[in-house]
Design a protein around this motif. Sequence first.
Motif, PDB file in Angstrom:
ATOM      1  N   THR A 192       0.851  -1.198   0.000  1.00 59.35           N
ATOM      2  CA  THR A 192       0.000   0.000   0.000  1.00 59.35           C
ATOM      3  C   THR A 192       0.885   1.246   0.000  1.00 59.35           C
ATOM      4  OG1 THR A 192      -0.075  -0.178   2.406  1.00 59.35           O
ATOM      5  CG2 THR A 192      -1.940  -1.100   1.184  1.00 59.35           C
ATOM      6  N   LYS A 225      10.649   3.460  -1.758  1.00 59.37           N
ATOM      7  CA  LYS A 225      12.054   3.205  -2.119  1.00 59.37           C
ATOM      8  C   LYS A 225      12.625   1.991  -1.407  1.00 59.37           C
ATOM      9  CE  LYS A 225      13.480   7.531  -3.949  1.00 59.37           C
ATOM     10  NZ  LYS A 225      13.551   8.912  -3.604  1.00 59.37           N
ATOM     11  N   ALA A 251      10.995   3.976 -12.699  1.00 62.49           N
ATOM     12  CA  ALA A 251      11.872   3.268 -11.747  1.00 62.49           C
ATOM     13  C   ALA A 251      11.471   1.798 -11.652  1.00 62.49           C
ATOM     14  CB  ALA A 251      11.792   3.930 -10.370  1.00 62.49           C
ATOM     15  N   ILE A 252      10.170   1.537 -11.712  1.00 56.14           N
ATOM     16  CA  ILE A 252       9.685   0.146 -11.616  1.00 56.14           C
ATOM     17  C   ILE A 252      10.144  -0.652 -12.841  1.00 56.14           C
ATOM     18  CG2 ILE A 252       7.555  -1.279 -11.620  1.00 56.14           C
ATOM     19  CD1 ILE A 252       7.298   0.266  -9.126  1.00 56.14           C
TER      20      ILE A 252
HETATM   21  P1  ADP Z   1       2.707  10.012  -5.520  1.00 52.94           P
HETATM   22  O1  ADP Z   1       3.769  10.847  -6.174  1.00 52.94           O
HETATM   23  O2  ADP Z   1       1.363  10.325  -6.021  1.00 52.94           O
HETATM   24  O3  ADP Z   1       2.795   9.912  -4.032  1.00 52.94           O
HETATM   25  P2  ADP Z   1       4.148   7.659  -6.169  1.00 52.94           P
HETATM   26  O4  ADP Z   1       4.242   7.264  -7.578  1.00 52.94           O
HETATM   27  O5  ADP Z   1       5.335   8.288  -5.518  1.00 52.94           O
HETATM   28  O6  ADP Z   1       2.877   8.558  -6.043  1.00 52.94           O
HETATM   29  O7  ADP Z   1       3.727   6.420  -5.253  1.00 52.94           O
HETATM   30  C1  ADP Z   1       2.820   5.430  -5.626  1.00 52.94           C
HETATM   31  C2  ADP Z   1       3.229   4.128  -4.984  1.00 52.94           C
HETATM   32  O8  ADP Z   1       4.536   3.791  -5.434  1.00 52.94           O
HETATM   33  C3  ADP Z   1       3.323   4.163  -3.464  1.00 52.94           C
HETATM   34  O9  ADP Z   1       2.901   2.911  -2.953  1.00 52.94           O
HETATM   35  C4  ADP Z   1       4.799   4.352  -3.217  1.00 52.94           C
HETATM   36  O10 ADP Z   1       5.229   3.865  -1.962  1.00 52.94           O
HETATM   37  C5  ADP Z   1       5.396   3.525  -4.336  1.00 52.94           C
HETATM   38  N1  ADP Z   1       6.762   3.890  -4.714  1.00 52.94           N
HETATM   39  C6  ADP Z   1       7.356   5.102  -4.645  1.00 52.94           C
HETATM   40  N2  ADP Z   1       8.631   5.032  -5.085  1.00 52.94           N
HETATM   41  C7  ADP Z   1       8.863   3.745  -5.450  1.00 52.94           C
HETATM   42  C8  ADP Z   1       9.978   3.035  -5.991  1.00 52.94           C
HETATM   43  N3  ADP Z   1      11.131   3.642  -6.253  1.00 52.94           N
HETATM   44  N4  ADP Z   1       9.824   1.730  -6.250  1.00 52.94           N
HETATM   45  C9  ADP Z   1       8.657   1.095  -6.007  1.00 52.94           C
HETATM   46  N5  ADP Z   1       7.583   1.702  -5.498  1.00 52.94           N
HETATM   47  C10 ADP Z   1       7.663   3.011  -5.212  1.00 52.94           C
END
Ligand code: ADP
Length: 501
Positions: A192, A225, A251-252
């Motif tokens: 989440t 992260k 990044a994913i």
């Molecule tokens: P927002 O900018 O709207 O907060 P994010 O794209 O940063 O949205 O976050 C969406 C989801 O991706 C969250 O569950 C967050 O924890 C996750 N997330 C953020 N950075 C990474 C990462 N580097 N790798 C995997 N998941 C991430």
Amino acid sequence: MAVDSIDVQLPSGKSYKQPIGLFVNNEYILPKAGKKFETINPSTGKPICEVYEAKEEDVDVAVEAAVKAFKFGSEYRSLTSQARGKLLTKLADLMERDVEVLATIESLDNGKSISMARMDVQLSANCIRYYGGWCDKIHGKTMEVENSRFMYTRHEPVGVCGQIIPWNFPLLMWSWKIGPAIACGNVVVLKTAEQTPLSALKACELVKEAGFPAGVINVLSGFGKIAGDALARHDKVDKVAFTGSTVVGRAIMKASAESNLKKVTLELGGKSPNIIFNDADIDQAVKWSNFGIYYNHGQCCCAGSRIYVQEGIYDKFVQKFIETAKATVVGDPFKEDTFQGPQVSQLQFDRIMGYIRAGRDEGAKIEIGGERHGEEGYFIQPTVITNVNQKMKIMQEEIFGPVVAIAKFTDIEDVIEKAHDTTYGLAAAVFTTNLKTAIQVSNRLEAGTVWVNSYNTIHHQLPFGGFKQSGIGRELGKYALHEYTHVKGVHLNLEMPAPIY
Ligand code: ADP
């Protein structure tokens, strides 16, 4: 080690039991490092409670649980497809039974108004039930080519699905991810968003009650992260499905490329154009366009954040739009008549205010709003900006708040050029009473979803996803099933002799 639920106080003075551990193997467990983090009530800026945080080693534990649940011959793999469907439909029933508590948690943790939160729970249950119906309807094809052989395809589950969800629709995104994954016979490790861990953890009680075997659905609270990256990089995760920002989507994909090339589906950002023609029903267009931007406080990847109005009705539209926006009830999400609650976090609040400042600095006109609403929490006034041009930051970047820019256009060619002038392609809308205009313009729009004479009406039967940098793959509908299955081709030799060399 199992972790007990805690009592969480609601603004009403009542309390409810909130699980706070990591949901693995149908139990709420303690992470190895035993660390917690706070989740904040966006209406007050004060903490609601702490939940346990998953780190890399806890992702390993959850993935191992999922791998075990997916092993050939396991309890889960031995279920008939109809029995799997029953689990999902039971889960949907339980979500409906518990609509009040789930909606209350969503309002508390995310800040969305209680009426919208109830709608989210209902939409979540609808989605889960819909995919329950798919379980025994997923199958391949036969290819009848010649008598000497028989060929067919099988649609097999991918395996362990890592799923990473955002904070804007915590329970709904949980359902969009879990529904199709389970329908296809996969197992899940879902992370989440760190801003909104509570409703998904509560819903996991229902996963257990519905009778899912241990390890089939695992849910972790944690940071992107750390836990998110570990999931996206994990060698035993076969697929990652992500909803969130385009920058994290990249990044994913990179994490997948650098690890085991797991399948990737991404549902990312948007900067969606909402086009109003001279011949539109102006009152309906104004109401839908307000809903298009202010629904969920503008925290919608498909929000209609750029409104283009044809010259002939521009002044009238802007005046009516502003009148409607001014009437938006902003405030306490627990009041029945509230439409707009707070933004989710201080960070989002600051980002949005930064965009409003950037608009002002670049010469745009703030017609209404542009300021904080109230004294505490992360509330922002519904904001309408005019006098904009395509080059401005607020016309190019996703603001993700209750901020709309309204611009003028001359004809179809002009508006199509403007509509396409971003890197995104998630959604778009057309308002017109002319059928030819509706079809010709919606055909040309580079967007995964097009609304004609409405906005933000998402339905679980219709696919959702992006063109351009708004994503890869589709969620919802039958289309999502392709993302959660491998297709295997089988050749069956009936009487074909071996080739002679
Ligand atoms: P927002 O900018 O709207 O907060 P994010 O794209 O940063 O949205 O976050 C969406 C989801 O991706 C969250 O569950 C967050 O924890 C996750 N997330 C953020 N950075 C990474 C990462 N580097 N790798 C995997 N998941 C991430």
